[in-house]
Design a protein around this motif. Sequence first.
Motif, PDB file in Angstrom:
ATOM      1  N   TRP A 329       0.768  -1.317   0.028  1.00 12.78           N
ATOM      2  CA  TRP A 329      -0.140   0.085   0.138  1.00 12.78           C
ATOM      3  C   TRP A 329       0.779   1.165   0.020  1.00 12.78           C
ATOM      4  CZ3 TRP A 329       0.619   2.786   4.370  1.00 12.78           C
ATOM      5  CH2 TRP A 329       1.155   2.237   5.607  1.00 12.78           C
ATOM      6  N   LYS A 330       2.263   1.051   0.412  1.00 14.19           N
ATOM      7  CA  LYS A 330       3.043   2.418   0.435  1.00 14.19           C
ATOM      8  C   LYS A 330       3.195   2.944  -0.809  1.00 14.19           C
ATOM      9  CE  LYS A 330       7.001   4.872   2.132  1.00 14.19           C
ATOM     10  NZ  LYS A 330       8.510   4.531   2.716  1.00 14.19           N
ATOM     11  N   LEU A 331       3.474   2.217  -1.800  1.00 12.26           N
ATOM     12  CA  LEU A 331       3.782   2.347  -3.103  1.00 12.26           C
ATOM     13  C   LEU A 331       2.715   3.113  -3.863  1.00 12.26           C
ATOM     14  CD1 LEU A 331       5.318  -1.160  -4.205  1.00 12.26           C
ATOM     15  CD2 LEU A 331       6.558   0.662  -3.326  1.00 12.26           C
ATOM     16  N   VAL A 332       1.542   3.048  -3.640  1.00 17.27           N
ATOM     17  CA  VAL A 332       0.637   3.885  -4.288  1.00 17.27           C
ATOM     18  C   VAL A 332       0.149   5.436  -3.575  1.00 17.27           C
ATOM     19  CG1 VAL A 332      -0.490   1.881  -5.186  1.00 17.27           C
ATOM     20  CG2 VAL A 332      -1.555   2.729  -2.843  1.00 17.27           C
ATOM     21  N   HIS A 333       1.172   5.777  -2.625  1.00 18.83           N
ATOM     22  CA  HIS A 333       0.873   6.960  -2.075  1.00 18.83           C
ATOM     23  C   HIS A 333       0.898   8.068  -2.844  1.00 18.83           C
ATOM     24  CE1 HIS A 333       4.969   8.938  -2.410  1.00 18.83           C
ATOM     25  NE2 HIS A 333       5.280   7.415  -2.211  1.00 18.83           N
ATOM     26  N   GLY A 334       1.338   8.166  -3.919  1.00 15.50           N
ATOM     27  CA  GLY A 334       1.410   9.332  -5.013  1.00 15.50           C
ATOM     28  C   GLY A 334       0.136   9.217  -5.733  1.00 15.50           C
ATOM     29  N   ARG A 477     -11.827  26.278   2.316  1.00 13.01           N
ATOM     30  CA  ARG A 477     -10.380  25.752   1.576  1.00 13.01           C
ATOM     31  C   ARG A 477     -10.598  24.068   1.459  1.00 13.01           C
ATOM     32  NH1 ARG A 477      -4.803  27.044   4.287  1.00 13.01           N
ATOM     33  NH2 ARG A 477      -4.194  25.785   2.413  1.00 13.01           N
ATOM     34  N   GLY A 478      -9.947  23.807   0.231  1.00 13.96           N
ATOM     35  CA  GLY A 478     -10.127  22.276  -0.128  1.00 13.96           C
ATOM     36  C   GLY A 478      -9.462  21.380   1.224  1.00 13.96           C
ATOM     37  N   ILE A 479      -9.662  20.218   1.078  1.00 16.11           N
ATOM     38  CA  ILE A 479      -9.387  19.281   2.032  1.00 16.11           C
ATOM     39  C   ILE A 479      -7.755  18.967   1.840  1.00 16.11           C
ATOM     40  CG2 ILE A 479      -9.615  16.747   2.977  1.00 16.11           C
ATOM     41  CD1 ILE A 479     -12.554  16.939   2.298  1.00 16.11           C
ATOM     42  N   GLU A 480      -6.907  19.189   2.966  1.00 19.51           N
ATOM     43  CA  GLU A 480      -5.435  19.152   2.600  1.00 19.51           C
ATOM     44  C   GLU A 480      -5.115  17.635   2.909  1.00 19.51           C
ATOM     45  OE1 GLU A 480      -3.309  21.478   5.154  1.00 19.51           O
ATOM     46  OE2 GLU A 480      -4.182  23.576   4.053  1.00 19.51           O
ATOM     47  N   HIS A 481      -4.462  17.063   1.838  1.00 14.19           N
ATOM     48  CA  HIS A 481      -4.335  15.589   2.000  1.00 14.19           C
ATOM     49  C   HIS A 481      -2.758  15.445   2.655  1.00 14.19           C
ATOM     50  CE1 HIS A 481      -7.946  14.832  -0.141  1.00 14.19           C
ATOM     51  NE2 HIS A 481      -7.410  15.279  -1.117  1.00 14.19           N
ATOM     52  N   PRO A 482      -2.530  14.356   3.310  1.00 15.19           N
ATOM     53  CA  PRO A 482      -0.919  14.324   3.753  1.00 15.19           C
ATOM     54  C   PRO A 482       0.201  13.911   2.724  1.00 15.19           C
ATOM     55  CG  PRO A 482      -2.491  12.272   4.135  1.00 15.19           C
ATOM     56  CD  PRO A 482      -3.376  13.272   3.581  1.00 15.19           C
ATOM     57  N   VAL A 483      -0.351  13.623   1.701  1.00 15.46           N
ATOM     58  CA  VAL A 483       0.680  13.290   0.712  1.00 15.46           C
ATOM     59  C   VAL A 483       0.245  13.957  -0.645  1.00 15.46           C
ATOM     60  CG1 VAL A 483       1.383  10.976   1.489  1.00 15.46           C
ATOM     61  CG2 VAL A 483      -0.545  11.184   0.115  1.00 15.46           C
ATOM     62  N   ARG A 484       1.288  14.272  -1.528  1.00 11.70           N
ATOM     63  CA  ARG A 484       0.922  14.804  -2.960  1.00 11.70           C
ATOM     64  C   ARG A 484       0.724  13.808  -3.730  1.00 11.70           C
ATOM     65  NH1 ARG A 484       6.180  18.459  -3.591  1.00 11.70           N
ATOM     66  NH2 ARG A 484       7.087  16.452  -2.698  1.00 11.70           N
ATOM     67  N   THR A 485      -0.023  14.041  -4.848  1.00 13.09           N
ATOM     68  CA  THR A 485      -0.732  13.231  -5.753  1.00 13.09           C
ATOM     69  C   THR A 485       0.398  13.541  -7.016  1.00 13.09           C
ATOM     70  OG1 THR A 485      -2.914  13.469  -5.054  1.00 13.09           O
ATOM     71  CG2 THR A 485      -2.326  12.700  -7.414  1.00 13.09           C
ATOM     72  N   ASN A 486       0.921  12.315  -7.738  1.00  9.44           N
ATOM     73  CA  ASN A 486       1.706  12.433  -8.808  1.00  9.44           C
ATOM     74  C   ASN A 486       0.966  12.924 -10.139  1.00  9.44           C
ATOM     75  OD1 ASN A 486       3.891  11.275  -7.471  1.00  9.44           O
ATOM     76  ND2 ASN A 486       3.352   9.209  -7.630  1.00  9.44           N
ATOM     77  N   GLN A 487       1.739  13.343 -11.118  1.00 10.31           N
ATOM     78  CA  GLN A 487       0.994  13.993 -12.240  1.00 10.31           C
ATOM     79  C   GLN A 487       0.728  12.751 -13.091  1.00 10.31           C
ATOM     80  OE1 GLN A 487       3.694  16.749 -14.181  1.00 10.31           O
ATOM     81  NE2 GLN A 487       3.132  18.480 -12.626  1.00 10.31           N
TER      82      GLN A 487
END
Length: 644
Positions: A329-334, A477-487
């Motif tokens: 599950w860590k590999l999909v954090h982006g 403001r929008g919900i702040e996520h703990p990780v950033r999303t990959n492009q």
Amino acid sequence: MTCRAMGARRAALARLALGFYLPGLAPVSFCEEKERQRGAGLCCTSEIELFVNRLDSVESVLPYEYRAFDFCTVESENRPSENLGQVLFGERIEPSPYKFTFNVKKQCVPVCTKTYNTNNQEDKAKLDFLKKGMLLNYQHHWIVDNMPVTWCYNVEDKQKFCNPGFPIGCYVTGSGQPKDACVHIFSTQDTFYIFNHVNITIYYHKVENDGAEARLVAAKMEPKSFKNVDCSGPPMDLSNKFTGELKIPYTYTVDFVENKEIRWASRWDYILESMPHTNIQWFSIMNSLVIVLFLSGMVAMIMLRTLHKDIARYNQMDSVEDAQEEFGWKLVHGDIFRPPRKGMLLSVFLGSGTQIFIMTFITLFLACLGFLSPANRGALMTCAVVLWVLLGAPAGYVAARLYKSFGGEKWKTNVLLTAFLCPGIVFTDFFVMNLILWGEGSSAAMPFGTLVAILALWFCVSVPLTFVGAYFGFKKRGIEHPVRTNQIPRQIPEQSFYTRPLPGIIMGGILPFGCIFIQLFFILNSIWSHQMYYMFGFLFLVFIILVITCSEATILLCYFHLCAEDYHWQWRSFLTSGFTAAYFLVYAIHYFFSKLQITGLASTILYFGYTMIMALIFFLFTGTIGFFACFWFVTKIYSVVKVD
């Protein structure tokens, strides 16, 4: 001090001194006519009025008003006002010609005599409708002092069952087979027998020892059938082969009995305790609660132990090479917070589901406190409708906030869909059912004025509140996520059978349904078999357990999918717990064919039409629970794990 003020003061003192009465229901004191005329500071009445309610049947979904069957009526008096819940359930309470005076016994009192001529088309139609009511076992529902008049009779194992209704009559088939209550009558073939006489016994207890004032604690009756107006002779039979003139006399006998054991606050107990399978219901509910709590504890323990080991292992990694060797599950954090497909529709469903969840919680909580008891007719449905209307703001806020977090920009469309999509589907279904009820002449058909009032509540209260909630949701403001999303989205590897979407969704609804199906049986009985439902405390517990079970089952499956590197969790979490509604629909179909005796096309359409409304509401309710549980879970695990 006025009589009303004295009564309110005495009721308040009684609550403090003797116990707790149902909120909003104050006792009424009765006394003999001579005592009332004498006065002496008494605040009581000597007249006892009997009200009649709609007639219903377990073999038909269509209820009818009392007047539809051409019984004895009074024209000069106004019918009591009905709340919104009573109108939605088709209750039509009106005065009757049955009048009593407290503690005055009467024997074989004539009420009226109905005359029919089979050569007259209008009379023949009335007589045929009366026969249809007896053939389908339609039941009277009478009310005395806001208390049902019950028909108590022995059932299996010499137990007594008190039914808050009694049949119009019964029918003996052409082959001589007696149906329903006709088993107690020696009868002839192809003949109807009408219960045109009632023996009514009213039980009371004195407010004080040797006092003049009394309160009614029970009203029981026994239906009889007599051909003569003096309550004698053979039973009143209506043969299908009869032609000519027919006279049906209606009479009653009333008796008063003092009962020193039953208190006014517990006068409903004898009805509720005699409900069929009450002991089985208690045992089944407790058994279900224990099983569900055990399973929920196991799921929670497995999740905590497994996840704790994963987090500890991932946090101990120091190098990028170690991270590349890992999988799961860590590999999909982006990609975990990547906006879902059809995010607009999902946010609308979640907004409506939040509205339904809060409405259900508050309604059940008030029911547990006694405000929505069976004695307070129509209060449950009235409370639910009013709460739904007033909770438009949370629906708009949740839908707008989530849609904004999904990156949506069509905020006008989002607000309009939240305000009109799900309520519009329910209203359209309900309106079609109402057209069928209108066509059948049923008392359950909502009057045009009430329909306009419902639309006014929707458009003038709920819709503006939805817009207000959406305004604050988009403004925030929008919900702040703990990780950033990959492009660039990560490619999802090939999934095994049990981690694919459809099998996981189908399996996810089994456990939540398992914790409610016993309660579901008794709820469906109360709706379609016209039995009283009063165990709101157990229902509230099952509600809490359903929320926990939906959350844990969805989180468990979500964790399995993340370990399989599938990050599309939003729709899957909603559908996993929402699929419980599919099991509910299957169970409702099974209940229709195995438990009910409903006949006729109109009744069948009505049953499945109303069932579809309940299934949609249940789908939104359970799906919303699953989504927010997974949202909390995903946010937590990706906020405590290092994702450098």
